[in-house]
Design an enzyme around this catalytic site. Structure first.
Site, PDB file in Angstrom:
ATOM      1  N   LYS A   1     -13.649  36.425  22.571  1.00 29.76           N
ATOM      2  CA  LYS A   1     -14.222  35.717  23.722  1.00 29.76           C
ATOM      3  C   LYS A   1     -13.793  36.399  25.022  1.00 29.76           C
ATOM      4  CE  LYS A   1     -15.059  30.957  25.224  1.00 29.76           C
ATOM      5  NZ  LYS A   1     -16.506  31.075  25.349  1.00 29.76           N
TER       6      LYS A   1
ATOM      7  N   LEU B   1     -19.963  34.687  18.546  1.00 31.11           N
ATOM      8  CA  LEU B   1     -18.721  33.981  18.847  1.00 31.11           C
ATOM      9  C   LEU B   1     -18.549  32.847  17.837  1.00 31.11           C
ATOM     10  CD1 LEU B   1     -16.394  33.880  20.976  1.00 31.11           C
ATOM     11  CD2 LEU B   1     -17.542  31.848  21.832  1.00 31.11           C
TER      12      LEU B   1
HETATM   13  N1  PMP Z   1     -21.594  31.815  21.721  1.00 27.69           N
HETATM   14  C1  PMP Z   1     -21.369  32.338  22.938  1.00 27.69           C
HETATM   15  C2  PMP Z   1     -21.870  33.700  23.241  1.00 27.69           C
HETATM   16  C3  PMP Z   1     -20.666  31.594  23.907  1.00 27.69           C
HETATM   17  O1  PMP Z   1     -20.434  32.119  25.121  1.00 27.69           O
HETATM   18  C4  PMP Z   1     -20.234  30.276  23.593  1.00 27.69           C
HETATM   19  C5  PMP Z   1     -19.519  29.422  24.599  1.00 27.69           C
HETATM   20  N2  PMP Z   1     -18.596  30.072  25.360  1.00 27.69           N
HETATM   21  C6  PMP Z   1     -20.498  29.776  22.313  1.00 27.69           C
HETATM   22  C7  PMP Z   1     -21.182  30.569  21.401  1.00 27.69           C
HETATM   23  C8  PMP Z   1     -20.065  28.399  21.911  1.00 27.69           C
HETATM   24  O2  PMP Z   1     -18.690  28.349  21.652  1.00 27.69           O
HETATM   25  P1  PMP Z   1     -17.870  27.002  21.859  1.00 27.69           P
HETATM   26  O3  PMP Z   1     -18.511  25.972  20.999  1.00 27.69           O
HETATM   27  O4  PMP Z   1     -16.511  27.343  21.407  1.00 27.69           O
HETATM   28  O5  PMP Z   1     -17.955  26.668  23.310  1.00 27.69           O
END
Ligand code: PMP
Length: 284
Positions: A148, A204
């Protein structure tokens, strides 16, 4: 309203918070981040975010400058000091500010990572359901999307391409298959099955995704972790996305094709209910 923010051990009014121009987050996007939502003044899935942060730092050989307990304390203090009932806490850790700009990583004994946290107030967050129209754009991001990082220019451009096309967000497509949304994980529902791309370095590993899939399985819903195409999404019964700041959100149009009757579907609606209810029980 001026916020109290956290910078490297200090709580400061936002106008007094300063970062060096040599910070590698600024010069190289050499940093990682997390966004944790706040409901009822409590942190949703703090543990999940702390674990992913640790992993992102490890993958980039970046020292972790703050313990999980201290991190929780900073989150809680910012939520309290800024009177956040519904909103989010943004956390960023960069490799710090060495004496000069240099591609080579600085010696971690000499350059401490930069740690910044701030809150964003979002009253009504839990009730907000905005049906979303998405367009598809080519996924030209780097190959370690499981980390991330703050390298978010292309996702930001994707969102602008969507706005320019009269839509709200973009779903990124690689080799004919949807990877994820610009800032969220993507799903379709077909014949009662919840379909979403399997975890890999291509996407992610969403904290909300993990929770939603767990709750779906517990509720005897069928989950299939596989890639899907835009054509499949257009022919789906429902589509939705998940993220820590939006929870579970309906997608009602994909590249101009309306899904179902154009309203949020029953599977997505139920998942959002379960997610909010169960996550709140465990909020800290
Ligand atoms: N994919 C990407 C590319 C993201 O930026 C995010 C959120 N930051 C997510 C998926 C979702 O992740 P989360 O549920 O942990 O917020």
């Amino acid at each position: 309203m001026s916020r109290i923010v956290y910078v490297n051990g200090e709580y400061l009014p936002e106008a007094d918070a300063k970062i060096s121009i040599f910070d590698r987050g600024f010069l190289f996007a050499d940093g990682v981040y997390e966004v944790t939502s706040v409901l009822d003044g409590k942190l949703i899935d703090f543990d999940g975010h702390a674990v992913r942060l640790e992993r992102s730092l490890n993958e980039l050989d970046m020292p972790n400058p703050i313990s999980k307990d201290d991190l929780l304390e900073v989150h809680r203090k910012l939520v309290a000091d800024n009177g956040i009932v519904e909103g989010l806490v943004y956390l960023q850790i960069t490799r710090g500010a060495p004496a000069d700009r240099d591609f080579v990583f600085p010696n971690p004994d000499e350059t401490r990572p930069t740690v910044v946290l701030f809150t964003q107030n979002k009253p009504g967050l839990a009730e907000t359901v905005n049906p979303v129209k998405v367009i598809s754009v080519e996924d030209i991001r780097w190959g370690r999307r499981d980390i991330k990082t703050v390298q978010l220019l292309y996702p930001s451009m994707g969102k602008m391409m969507a706005k320019a096309a009269g839509a709200d967000d973009a779903w990124l497509v690689e080799d004919g298959y949807v990877t994820e949304g610009t800032s969220n994980n993507a799903y379709i529902v077909k014949d009662g099955k919840i379909i979403t791309r399997a975890l890999s370095t291509d996407i992610l590993h969403g904290i909300t995704r993990a929770a939603v899939l767990r709750f779906a399985r517990e509720a005897q819903m069928e989950v299939v972790e596989r890639s899907f195409t835009i054509a499949e999404a257009q022919a789906a019964d429902e589509a939705f996305f998940t993220s820590a700041s939006a929870f579970v959100m309906p997608v009602v149009e994909v590249d101009g094709a309306q899904l179902g009757d154009g309203n949020p579907g029953p599977v997505m609606t139920r998942l959002r209910e379960i997610y909010l209810e169960e996550s709140l029980k465990k909020a800290v």
